[in-house]
Design a protein around this motif. Sequence first.
Motif, PDB file in Angstrom:
ATOM      1  N   VAL A 431       0.842  -1.206   0.000  1.00  0.00           N
ATOM      2  CA  VAL A 431       0.000   0.000   0.000  1.00  0.00           C
ATOM      3  C   VAL A 431       0.871   1.248   0.000  1.00  0.00           C
ATOM      4  O   VAL A 431       2.016   1.230   0.462  1.00  0.00           O
ATOM      5  CB  VAL A 431      -0.946   0.054   1.225  1.00  0.00           C
ATOM      6  N   GLU A 432       0.321   2.332  -0.553  1.00  0.00           N
ATOM      7  CA  GLU A 432       0.933   3.653  -0.419  1.00  0.00           C
ATOM      8  C   GLU A 432      -0.112   4.587   0.161  1.00  0.00           C
ATOM      9  O   GLU A 432      -1.213   4.721  -0.381  1.00  0.00           O
ATOM     10  CB  GLU A 432       1.440   4.194  -1.757  1.00  0.00           C
ATOM     11  N   LEU A 433       0.206   5.212   1.282  1.00  0.00           N
ATOM     12  CA  LEU A 433      -0.677   6.146   1.968  1.00  0.00           C
ATOM     13  C   LEU A 433      -0.014   7.517   1.951  1.00  0.00           C
ATOM     14  O   LEU A 433       1.207   7.626   2.088  1.00  0.00           O
ATOM     15  CB  LEU A 433      -0.914   5.696   3.416  1.00  0.00           C
ATOM     16  N   ARG A 434      -0.811   8.558   1.772  1.00  0.00           N
ATOM     17  CA  ARG A 434      -0.253   9.907   1.669  1.00  0.00           C
ATOM     18  C   ARG A 434      -0.635  10.729   2.895  1.00  0.00           C
ATOM     19  O   ARG A 434      -1.823  10.947   3.162  1.00  0.00           O
ATOM     20  CB  ARG A 434      -0.740  10.578   0.378  1.00  0.00           C
ATOM     21  N   LEU A 435       0.375  11.152   3.640  1.00  0.00           N
ATOM     22  CA  LEU A 435       0.167  11.960   4.838  1.00  0.00           C
ATOM     23  C   LEU A 435       0.447  13.421   4.471  1.00  0.00           C
ATOM     24  O   LEU A 435       1.602  13.797   4.228  1.00  0.00           O
ATOM     25  CB  LEU A 435       1.092  11.501   5.961  1.00  0.00           C
ATOM     26  N   PRO A 501       4.630  10.569   1.620  1.00  0.00           N
ATOM     27  CA  PRO A 501       4.098   9.267   1.192  1.00  0.00           C
ATOM     28  C   PRO A 501       4.684   8.156   2.073  1.00  0.00           C
ATOM     29  O   PRO A 501       5.877   8.154   2.391  1.00  0.00           O
ATOM     30  CB  PRO A 501       4.592   9.128  -0.260  1.00  0.00           C
ATOM     31  N   LEU A 502       3.809   7.227   2.447  1.00  0.00           N
ATOM     32  CA  LEU A 502       4.225   6.077   3.257  1.00  0.00           C
ATOM     33  C   LEU A 502       3.948   4.808   2.463  1.00  0.00           C
ATOM     34  O   LEU A 502       2.803   4.508   2.143  1.00  0.00           O
ATOM     35  CB  LEU A 502       3.450   6.043   4.578  1.00  0.00           C
ATOM     36  N   ASN A 503       5.005   4.075   2.125  1.00  0.00           N
ATOM     37  CA  ASN A 503       4.859   2.782   1.450  1.00  0.00           C
ATOM     38  C   ASN A 503       5.055   1.672   2.463  1.00  0.00           C
ATOM     39  O   ASN A 503       6.014   1.700   3.239  1.00  0.00           O
ATOM     40  CB  ASN A 503       5.884   2.639   0.324  1.00  0.00           C
ATOM     41  N   ILE A 504       4.141   0.701   2.448  1.00  0.00           N
ATOM     42  CA  ILE A 504       4.236  -0.453   3.341  1.00  0.00           C
ATOM     43  C   ILE A 504       4.074  -1.718   2.508  1.00  0.00           C
ATOM     44  O   ILE A 504       3.158  -1.819   1.687  1.00  0.00           O
ATOM     45  CB  ILE A 504       3.136  -0.433   4.429  1.00  0.00           C
ATOM     46  N   ASP A 511       0.502  -7.897   9.556  1.00  0.00           N
ATOM     47  CA  ASP A 511       1.884  -7.429   9.631  1.00  0.00           C
ATOM     48  C   ASP A 511       2.005  -6.002   9.096  1.00  0.00           C
ATOM     49  O   ASP A 511       2.753  -5.186   9.648  1.00  0.00           O
ATOM     50  CB  ASP A 511       2.801  -8.361   8.826  1.00  0.00           C
ATOM     51  N   ALA A 512       1.266  -5.708   8.033  1.00  0.00           N
ATOM     52  CA  ALA A 512       1.277  -4.357   7.479  1.00  0.00           C
ATOM     53  C   ALA A 512       0.718  -3.357   8.490  1.00  0.00           C
ATOM     54  O   ALA A 512       1.236  -2.245   8.646  1.00  0.00           O
ATOM     55  CB  ALA A 512       0.467  -4.310   6.182  1.00  0.00           C
ATOM     56  N   VAL A 513      -0.333  -3.765   9.195  1.00  0.00           N
ATOM     57  CA  VAL A 513      -0.937  -2.908  10.226  1.00  0.00           C
ATOM     58  C   VAL A 513       0.068  -2.643  11.348  1.00  0.00           C
ATOM     59  O   VAL A 513       0.182  -1.516  11.855  1.00  0.00           O
ATOM     60  CB  VAL A 513      -2.230  -3.537  10.782  1.00  0.00           C
ATOM     61  N   LYS A 514       0.821  -3.665  11.737  1.00  0.00           N
ATOM     62  CA  LYS A 514       1.835  -3.484  12.794  1.00  0.00           C
ATOM     63  C   LYS A 514       2.878  -2.451  12.380  1.00  0.00           C
ATOM     64  O   LYS A 514       3.306  -1.616  13.180  1.00  0.00           O
ATOM     65  CB  LYS A 514       2.511  -4.824  13.106  1.00  0.00           C
ATOM     66  N   SER A 532      -5.023  10.838   8.577  1.00  0.00           N
ATOM     67  CA  SER A 532      -6.318  10.150   8.466  1.00  0.00           C
ATOM     68  C   SER A 532      -6.233   8.891   7.597  1.00  0.00           C
ATOM     69  O   SER A 532      -6.849   7.870   7.908  1.00  0.00           O
ATOM     70  CB  SER A 532      -7.390  11.105   7.927  1.00  0.00           C
ATOM     71  N   ALA A 533      -5.465   8.945   6.514  1.00  0.00           N
ATOM     72  CA  ALA A 533      -5.341   7.766   5.638  1.00  0.00           C
ATOM     73  C   ALA A 533      -4.666   6.617   6.379  1.00  0.00           C
ATOM     74  O   ALA A 533      -5.067   5.453   6.260  1.00  0.00           O
ATOM     75  CB  ALA A 533      -4.549   8.128   4.386  1.00  0.00           C
ATOM     76  N   LEU A 534      -3.647   6.943   7.163  1.00  0.00           N
ATOM     77  CA  LEU A 534      -2.949   5.917   7.943  1.00  0.00           C
ATOM     78  C   LEU A 534      -3.824   5.414   9.088  1.00  0.00           C
ATOM     79  O   LEU A 534      -3.873   4.211   9.360  1.00  0.00           O
ATOM     80  CB  LEU A 534      -1.628   6.492   8.484  1.00  0.00           C
ATOM     81  N   ASP A 535      -4.529   6.327   9.746  1.00  0.00           N
ATOM     82  CA  ASP A 535      -5.434   5.934  10.833  1.00  0.00           C
ATOM     83  C   ASP A 535      -6.486   4.952  10.335  1.00  0.00           C
ATOM     84  O   ASP A 535      -6.798   3.954  10.992  1.00  0.00           O
ATOM     85  CB  ASP A 535      -6.139   7.172  11.425  1.00  0.00           C
ATOM     86  N   LYS A 536      -7.021   5.232   9.159  1.00  0.00           N
ATOM     87  CA  LYS A 536      -8.042   4.354   8.579  1.00  0.00           C
ATOM     88  C   LYS A 536      -7.451   2.978   8.285  1.00  0.00           C
ATOM     89  O   LYS A 536      -8.094   1.941   8.523  1.00  0.00           O
ATOM     90  CB  LYS A 536      -8.594   4.984   7.298  1.00  0.00           C
ATOM     91  N   PHE A 537      -6.214   2.965   7.785  1.00  0.00           N
ATOM     92  CA  PHE A 537      -5.575   1.700   7.435  1.00  0.00           C
ATOM     93  C   PHE A 537      -5.351   0.825   8.665  1.00  0.00           C
ATOM     94  O   PHE A 537      -5.571  -0.378   8.635  1.00  0.00           O
ATOM     95  CB  PHE A 537      -4.235   1.956   6.726  1.00  0.00           C
ATOM     96  N   VAL A 538      -4.920   1.450   9.757  1.00  0.00           N
ATOM     97  CA  VAL A 538      -4.652   0.657  10.968  1.00  0.00           C
ATOM     98  C   VAL A 538      -5.880   0.583  11.873  1.00  0.00           C
ATOM     99  O   VAL A 538      -5.825   0.016  12.962  1.00  0.00           O
ATOM    100  CB  VAL A 538      -3.441   1.221  11.749  1.00  0.00           C
ATOM    101  N   GLN A 539      -6.978   1.224  11.405  1.00  0.00           N
ATOM    102  CA  GLN A 539      -8.254   1.216  12.129  1.00  0.00           C
ATOM    103  C   GLN A 539      -8.135   1.809  13.522  1.00  0.00           C
ATOM    104  O   GLN A 539      -8.591   1.250  14.520  1.00  0.00           O
ATOM    105  CB  GLN A 539      -8.824  -0.206  12.207  1.00  0.00           C
TER     106      GLN A 539
END
Length: 541
Positions: A431-435, A501-504, A511-514, A532-539
């Motif tokens: 995934v790529e998330l944009r902060l 940008p955050l690539n995981i 494991d990605a959530v961790k 917010s994009a990262l918060d949503k990904f890790v719930q």
Amino acid sequence: MAAAPSAAVPTLEKADFLKLQNGSDIRGVAVAGVEGEPVNLTEPVTEAIAAAFAAWLKDKKKEEASRHLSISIGHDSRISAQTLQDAVSRGISSVGVDVIQYGLASTPAMFNSTLTEDDVFLCPVDGSIMITASHLPYNRNGFKFFTSAGGLGKADIKDILELAADIFKNSSVEAYARNKASASVKRVDYMTVYTSNLVKAVRRAAGNIEKPLEGFHIVVDAGNGAGGFFAAKVLEPLGAITSGSQFLEPDGLFPNHIPNPEDKVAMKAITQAVLDNEADLGIIFDTDVDRSAAVDSAGREFNRNRLIALMSAIVLEEHPGTTIVTDSVTSDGLSTFIEKKLGGKHRRFKRGYKNVIDEAIRLNSTGEESHLAIETSGHGALKENHWLDDGAYLMVKVLNKLASARASGAGGGSRVLTDLVEGLEEAAVAVELRLKINQSHSDLKGGSFRDYGEAVLKHLENSIDLDPKLRKAPVNYEGVRVSGFGGWFLLRLSLHDPVLPLNIEAPTHNDAVKLGLAVVAVVKEFAALDTSALDKFVQVS
């Protein structure tokens, strides 16, 4: 006669011109109609930029002052292309430099026109301008500049924009009129030369067989950009069947999908075309054909890490042990594949195709052999092709492999390509998330978004040292790259935008959530950072 730019928009300042810089390109809004996006790439601004490039070129070539200089102009399928081509022509002519218009063309062809030696086609030209904004929306446009030394760098673009601002401010109708008499505007079908060279390259690699692709069924998706030529002008003369090719007609509104080999909708479209037509191979280009990707007969995509793996396998067969230079977001599995399976060296560098190419050139100058510089975006450049990022030439290398496999009796359609990437480990989750950084937030304390982003990265780097489950990459040139939980993450600062940008990549979603949680724990104290994009990904609420 060109209107005086100063009369058109008297309030435009140098800073407004510099805002048009996008690394080593110029990008702006050329068409009105999108809310919140006022037109800033106007005809007068375009004339000033073109005049500045011509003046810059004259200065670089002042030892050849007795010779009349020429600049070629080409454009992609955008709806503003013709208007801007006319404005560019006026700007170049105003400095007394000859203009050679190519019409619809590809970015790689424009660079090639500075190298081709052919009087009939008025080549070589001294400089070249491609009017394009790659895969950006229809209302955008921009410029890429070339000399025989390659694409201009960031510093050159800044100089040209500063000069353009001065020309814009000081120009007059009389000044334009004085120079125009000494410059000519001609039109040439240079794409004939460029495509002929691509055809020759495949024939040469196949032992000078006239139709080395005879019987191969290859479909092309040009996304209504400038790449439609590849089916009729390259593949068909080589004997390939191209029925089922789609979106070859230029249409600057891009009605079918974004012409972008990284776009999931675009890749799904070419994959479906391959499967529906039972083709051996599918090829897709971006708008101006400096990027590409492929799909094998089973619908398996060769883009991003997989395209790099394929090109690395081809190049390392020809140049054993060579260094492959990539951008920073390539996978750990790709490094293992290049170094352990193929016996090459992998230098994971920075984002930005010019950064990757310049690093490969630098390595060669220090004695470390490098023959391929390639980004996950699909920008790929080869030493044998003058370090030009050419999507069509990348696909020629792929076609060469198909043709040579058949010539040696291997056959099997695109199976030879699929076999080349066997053993590439690919993460189950990527995934790529944009902060985004809120530039108006008080937490910036009047500083730049770049300083703020660097502070975030420094804090993350220091915090990682305290976590025994995480390990920083021993060699890293951009952002903070960390391994852990069977995967990795990279947080970096965007080249041009107020974004981190955050690539995981990881073997499982958990494991990605961790990995994501490790980032959240550190960056949450930066109030101007929108997580917010990262918060949503890790719930995390």
